[in-house]
Design an enzyme around this catalytic site. Structure first.
Site, short mmCIF file in Angstrom:
data_model
loop_
_atom_site.label_atom_id
_atom_site.label_comp_id
_atom_site.label_asym_id
_atom_site.label_seq_id
_atom_site.Cartn_x
_atom_site.Cartn_y
_atom_site.Cartn_z
N ASP A 30 -44.65 86.47 8.46
CA ASP A 30 -45.74 85.50 8.56
C ASP A 30 -46.42 85.65 9.93
O ASP A 30 -45.75 85.80 10.96
CB ASP A 30 -45.20 84.08 8.38
N ILE A 31 -47.75 85.59 9.93
CA ILE A 31 -48.52 85.78 11.16
C ILE A 31 -48.33 84.62 12.14
O ILE A 31 -48.53 84.78 13.35
CB ILE A 31 -50.02 85.98 10.80
N ASN A 87 -44.99 76.40 -1.52
CA ASN A 87 -45.97 75.33 -1.54
C ASN A 87 -46.91 75.56 -2.72
O ASN A 87 -47.37 76.68 -2.92
CB ASN A 87 -46.76 75.31 -0.23
N GLU A 95 -52.05 76.73 1.32
CA GLU A 95 -53.30 77.12 1.97
C GLU A 95 -53.82 78.46 1.48
O GLU A 95 -55.03 78.64 1.35
CB GLU A 95 -53.11 77.15 3.49
N VAL A 96 -52.93 79.39 1.23
CA VAL A 96 -53.35 80.70 0.70
C VAL A 96 -53.08 80.69 -0.80
O VAL A 96 -51.94 80.53 -1.25
CB VAL A 96 -52.58 81.85 1.39
N HIS A 100 -46.77 82.73 -3.09
CA HIS A 100 -45.92 83.33 -2.05
C HIS A 100 -44.69 82.45 -1.80
O HIS A 100 -44.75 81.23 -1.93
CB HIS A 100 -46.70 83.56 -0.75
N HIS A 102 -41.96 81.50 1.03
CA HIS A 102 -41.61 81.54 2.46
C HIS A 102 -40.10 81.67 2.58
O HIS A 102 -39.37 80.89 1.96
CB HIS A 102 -41.99 80.23 3.15
P1 AMP Z 1 -49.08 78.22 2.63
O1 AMP Z 1 -49.47 77.09 3.56
O2 AMP Z 1 -47.81 77.96 1.87
O3 AMP Z 1 -50.24 78.64 1.75
O4 AMP Z 1 -48.72 79.43 3.56
C1 AMP Z 1 -49.61 80.43 3.95
C2 AMP Z 1 -48.95 81.21 5.04
O5 AMP Z 1 -49.64 82.44 5.18
C3 AMP Z 1 -48.97 80.53 6.41
O6 AMP Z 1 -47.62 80.37 6.87
C4 AMP Z 1 -49.77 81.49 7.28
O7 AMP Z 1 -49.30 81.57 8.60
C5 AMP Z 1 -49.60 82.81 6.53
N1 AMP Z 1 -50.65 83.79 6.74
C6 AMP Z 1 -51.98 83.61 6.64
N2 AMP Z 1 -52.65 84.75 6.89
C7 AMP Z 1 -51.70 85.71 7.13
C8 AMP Z 1 -51.74 87.10 7.44
N3 AMP Z 1 -52.89 87.77 7.56
N4 AMP Z 1 -50.57 87.75 7.64
C9 AMP Z 1 -49.40 87.09 7.53
N5 AMP Z 1 -49.29 85.78 7.23
C10 AMP Z 1 -50.42 85.09 7.03
#
Ligand code: AMP
Ligand code: ZN
Length: 114
Positions: A30-31, A87, A95-96, A100, A102
């Site tokens: 994770d970034i 999530n 958010e994405v 995915h 975690h």
């Molecule tokens: P969520 O809130 O469950 O959708 O988690 C999205 C996750 O994606 C967050 O923990 C972000 O830090 C991670 N994230 C977003 N963009 C990137 C990226 N380019 N590379 C790695 N992780 C990312």
């Protein structure tokens, strides 16, 4: 899928710190890590969220859990334990919008909701 950041990572348009890859699954750091070890595991097929999982896609979830255990073994945190979080949707705080998982590890996690 256009405009999906994780699809762009899968296609190599955006770089990632890769942990694991096979034909169906990709895992990367994770970034913005929430814990000392914070890895995301995703299906290469664009699935918007857990709520969008079709019957035919259900086997990928089992495979992802297998990959999570493999990563835990290889990265050395299987013994100490870890937490897996998905999530889903607005109330779940997603958010994405690409399914995915975690993996949180590397410290004693405090804030237990369940
Ligand atoms: P969520 O809130 O469950 O959708 O988690 C999205 C996750 O994606 C967050 O923990 C972000 O830090 C991670 N994230 C977003 N963009 C990137 C990226 N380019 N590379 C790695 N992780 C990312
Ligand atoms: Zn996607």
């Amino acid at each position: 899928m256009e405009d999906c950041i994780f699809c762009k990572i899968i296609e190599g348009q955006i770089p990632c710190n890769k942990v694991y890859e096979d034909e169906e699954i990709l895992a990367f750091h994770d970034i913005n890590p929430a814990t000392p070890i914070h890895i995301l595991v995703i299906p290469k097929k664009h699935i918007t969220s857990l709520a969008h999982l079709s019957k035919e896609d259900e086997p990928i979830v089992g495979k992802i859990y297998g990959v999570i255990n493999k990563i835990a073994q290889e990265q050395g945190f299987k013994q100490d334990g870890y937490r897996v979080i998905v999530n889903c949707g607005k109330n779940g705080g997603q958010e994405v919008m690409h399914l995915h998982f975690h993996i949180l590890a590397g410290k004693q996690l405090g804030e237990k909701i369940v």
